[in-house]
Scaffold this motif. Structure first.
Motif, PDB file in Angstrom:
ATOM      1  N   ALA A  21       1.143  -1.436  -0.436  1.00 33.06           N
ATOM      2  CA  ALA A  21       0.127  -0.315   0.453  1.00 33.06           C
ATOM      3  C   ALA A  21       1.034   1.481   0.069  1.00 33.06           C
ATOM      4  O   ALA A  21       1.979   0.697   0.368  1.00 33.06           O
ATOM      5  N   PRO A  22       0.146   2.655  -0.720  1.00 34.92           N
ATOM      6  CA  PRO A  22       0.954   3.607  -0.749  1.00 34.92           C
ATOM      7  C   PRO A  22       0.953   4.080   0.494  1.00 34.92           C
ATOM      8  O   PRO A  22       0.385   3.951   1.862  1.00 34.92           O
ATOM      9  N   PRO A  23       2.138   4.372   1.750  1.00 40.31           N
ATOM     10  CA  PRO A  23       3.765   5.165   0.347  1.00 40.31           C
ATOM     11  C   PRO A  23       4.414   4.167   1.109  1.00 40.31           C
ATOM     12  O   PRO A  23       5.965   4.441   0.395  1.00 40.31           O
ATOM     13  N   MET A  24       4.790   2.838   1.303  1.00 36.86           N
ATOM     14  CA  MET A  24       4.977   1.941   1.131  1.00 36.86           C
ATOM     15  C   MET A  24       6.064   1.417  -0.035  1.00 36.86           C
ATOM     16  O   MET A  24       6.753   1.188   0.066  1.00 36.86           O
ATOM     17  N   ASP A  25       5.419   1.117  -0.750  1.00 28.63           N
ATOM     18  CA  ASP A  25       5.776   0.552  -2.559  1.00 28.63           C
ATOM     19  C   ASP A  25       6.422   1.488  -3.271  1.00 28.63           C
ATOM     20  O   ASP A  25       7.337   1.456  -3.048  1.00 28.63           O
ATOM     21  N   VAL A  27       8.106   3.589  -1.031  1.00 27.61           N
ATOM     22  CA  VAL A  27       9.607   3.464  -0.508  1.00 27.61           C
ATOM     23  C   VAL A  27      10.559   2.251  -0.144  1.00 27.61           C
ATOM     24  O   VAL A  27      11.803   2.658  -0.416  1.00 27.61           O
ATOM     25  N   ALA A  28      10.143   1.112  -0.696  1.00 28.56           N
ATOM     26  CA  ALA A  28      10.566   0.353  -0.639  1.00 28.56           C
ATOM     27  C   ALA A  28      11.218   0.205  -2.266  1.00 28.56           C
ATOM     28  O   ALA A  28      12.253  -0.221  -1.839  1.00 28.56           O
ATOM     29  N   ALA A  29      10.997   0.934  -3.507  1.00 29.74           N
ATOM     30  CA  ALA A  29      11.111   1.449  -4.669  1.00 29.74           C
ATOM     31  C   ALA A  29      12.122   1.902  -4.425  1.00 29.74           C
ATOM     32  O   ALA A  29      13.357   1.647  -5.327  1.00 29.74           O
ATOM     33  N   ASP A  36      14.896   7.633  -7.322  1.00 31.94           N
ATOM     34  CA  ASP A  36      15.480   8.141  -6.728  1.00 31.94           C
ATOM     35  C   ASP A  36      13.973   8.968  -5.641  1.00 31.94           C
ATOM     36  O   ASP A  36      13.169   8.243  -5.799  1.00 31.94           O
ATOM     37  N   ALA A  37      15.095   9.706  -4.737  1.00 29.04           N
ATOM     38  CA  ALA A  37      14.313  10.481  -3.749  1.00 29.04           C
ATOM     39  C   ALA A  37      13.271  11.057  -4.319  1.00 29.04           C
ATOM     40  O   ALA A  37      11.785  11.899  -3.655  1.00 29.04           O
ATOM     41  N   PRO A 108      12.136   6.745  10.535  1.00 29.19           N
ATOM     42  CA  PRO A 108      12.253   6.112  11.001  1.00 29.19           C
ATOM     43  C   PRO A 108      10.859   5.645  11.063  1.00 29.19           C
ATOM     44  O   PRO A 108      10.937   3.900  10.899  1.00 29.19           O
ATOM     45  N   GLU A 109       9.569   5.520  10.926  1.00 24.48           N
ATOM     46  CA  GLU A 109       8.790   4.961  11.049  1.00 24.48           C
ATOM     47  C   GLU A 109       8.387   4.440   9.626  1.00 24.48           C
ATOM     48  O   GLU A 109       8.041   3.383   9.290  1.00 24.48           O
ATOM     49  N   GLN A 110       9.096   4.517   8.683  1.00 28.84           N
ATOM     50  CA  GLN A 110       9.011   4.179   7.009  1.00 28.84           C
ATOM     51  C   GLN A 110       9.464   3.527   7.223  1.00 28.84           C
ATOM     52  O   GLN A 110       9.825   1.919   6.528  1.00 28.84           O
ATOM     53  N   ALA A 111      10.693   3.211   7.581  1.00 24.45           N
ATOM     54  CA  ALA A 111      11.752   1.971   7.939  1.00 24.45           C
ATOM     55  C   ALA A 111      11.471   1.121   8.448  1.00 24.45           C
ATOM     56  O   ALA A 111      11.516   0.191   8.467  1.00 24.45           O
ATOM     57  N   ILE A 112      10.619   1.293  10.221  1.00 20.05           N
ATOM     58  CA  ILE A 112      10.076   0.152  10.227  1.00 20.05           C
ATOM     59  C   ILE A 112       9.226  -0.778   9.546  1.00 20.05           C
ATOM     60  O   ILE A 112       9.192  -1.553   9.473  1.00 20.05           O
TER      61      ILE A 112
END
Lengths: 339, 339
Positions: A21-25, A27-29, A36-37, A108-112
């Protein structure tokens, strides 16, 4: 061989990551180097892809087509990257593969969260095959993941301890690096229906390959070329890592060893910020003492010993000669690499 | 019924947690309330244990002994607590079950690491059963875990958005709470050999039970008694949670709704530290506006609607009358609870 693993596994890996689910897709990409960022397509360095290559060879070692190993390659790669996302955050590492780490860019939240999601996705990819073999493969992957986590726990604990034995260090590295490489070398065979003896023996090769890999990594963590490794100079020394060269040097005895022990004991009283303020020369002199005490040479020899043990395990499995030759070539690559 | 779930599942849960390498075993034991921060045995509040109770009833719904559901109860409880460890860190929550959260006591690294370990352990507990049913159960648990993570991602994203629709909020809550409760109610049956229709229908009951549970949680997050809930007063308002009462109040229109929208828009410009400096009365007046706009009443009704939908699902599965009565009683408990 590494290229083949990347070519066959990457499309399936990307399709798996697209399920997030966004935004995890996104962040993973970014983490995998596909964007890129700013979200623009990129062709970043997504790692050496040793594990996918091993998973495909693993299927071939069991006499099956390499494609049989693809879900295993993807699952192992997902678990590996789950651990990178979490470890970079825990270790405060700001750079990986020449780019800012996920927690630096997205917080950090998105990394976790994305780490958690990749771990879950790894199990999903395997279990949706719906076969008995997939269940066995997932069980092996789960065992490896638990060891990976044990290894990271040991790594963190050892950074706060003054002395760590060579045995403790090898156990930690076996957990952190050996277990998942072992799983990569068995998972394709297991998906292809190999028996437990074959899988266990392939795991023995992978485990010792992992220890050879990690010994080389420990050398590169001190003496590696930052241009090639994408890490800071002396990165393991900056992080007080009790890596093999350090531990072996402290164990060796003699004047350089004693001097090193004194310096590291004094360093232990400093804060991370104080350590970060050190000049390059301070780290260079620590590296020199490690080398004088024999830590560098011992670790090089250890890499060669683990390499030999890995190759010896291959003789206990009946596999096509071509596959064996490639597993040997991969082990050779691991010990001579510069990044 | 909750007591039976706790009694049967806790020894197996404790044995599972004991497998973790130090210091993760200690950190997990603290989280579960078995020891205090000094390592002394404790009998802390380890949660309501709704999920273990459901997993045992689930086995009975499929005509099997409750014990058949134990590995499922333990696995679901491990996944639930993995998510609590990570969510508390991501959300910055300092208190859970009247005690400091793990990241407060042991630091963020241990919260990440032990969360990861509990997630891996959940899969391990199921897969080491080595049966086809265990593979099916693990697949369902993995799907639920992915939804749980999706829900947390949505929750974090919504906190930074000015408006969230009621539908988005319900989808998020279905992911965060419904999916794992659904899994708890199907996992015992799946381990007992139930077919997919039975499992899916039990999941429908659990999903709507979860939405009822979450609606009540959202009410308690604003109007709950801190003594009973173990959370701060107005805790969801302090965290800018777009929970159901808030979202429903904003959607309702009218003067209280508009006034609330203005205040929350102004709040959005403040830092977390500035919000934390607010007097109790500031939060109380926001809660009053939510109530005036109808958000409290709508959420109470939503809890009752979801409760009714959950009960209706039970009629589509053939199960012993005694088990059905207990699932109804559990749904009743969920909507009247004060903590």
């Amino acid at each position: 061989m590494l290229e083949r693993g990347r070519t066959l596994a990457t499309p399936v890996l990307r399709a798996a990551v697209d399920r997030l689910a966004p935004p995890m897709d996104t962040v993973a990409a970014y983490h995998f180097g596909w964007i890129d960022a700013e979200g623009r397509p990129a062709h970043g360095d997504s790692g050496k892809a040793v594990r996918p290559a091993l998973a495909l060879l693993s299927a071939e070692a069991a006499g099956r087509a390499p494609e049989v190993g693809i879900p295993g390659a993807v699952a192992v790669e997902l678990v590996h990257n789950f651990s990178l996302l979490h470890d970079d955050l825990m270790d405060g590492d700001e750079q990986r593969r020449h780019r800012d780490t996920v927690w630096k860019v997205y917080g950090p939240e998105q990394a976790i969260l994305v780490g958690d999601a990749l771990f879950a996705l790894a199990n999903e990819i395997l279990l949706e095959l719906g076969t008995v073999e997939a269940g066995r493969a997932t069980r092996r992957l789960t065992t490896a993941t638990r060891k990976l986590i044990d290894g990271q726990a040991q790594d963190i604990a050892y950074e706060h301890r003054e002395r760590v034995t060579v045995e403790e260090c090898l156990e930690m590295e076996g957990n952190k690096t050996g277990a998942l490489l072992a799983c990569a070398v068995s998972i394709g065979a297991v998906l292809g229906g190999a028996d437990d003896h074959t899988a266990d023996t392939l795991e023995a090769y992978g485990y010792h390959l992992g220890l050879a890999f990690q010994a080389v990594d420990d050398l590169l963590g001190i003496w590696g070329d930052p241009e090639a490794t994408g890490k800071q100079t002396w990165s393991d020394l900056r992080q007080r890592k009790k890596s093999l060269p350090v531990v072996a040097a402290l164990d060796a005895g003699g004047s350089a060893s004693e001097r090193l022990a004194e310096i590291l004991a004094a360093d232990a009283k400093l804060s991370d910020a104080q350590l970060a303020d050190f000049d390059e020369e301070e780290f260079a002199s620590r590296a020199m003492l490690i080398e004088e005490a024999g830590g560098r040479e011992w670790t090089s020899q250890e890499a060669r010993r683990q390499h030999a043990t890995a190759i010896a395990a291959l003789d206990r499995v009946d596999m096509p000669a071509e596959v064996r030759a490639q597993l040997v070539a991969l082990a050779d690559f691991v010990v001579v690499r510069k990044r």
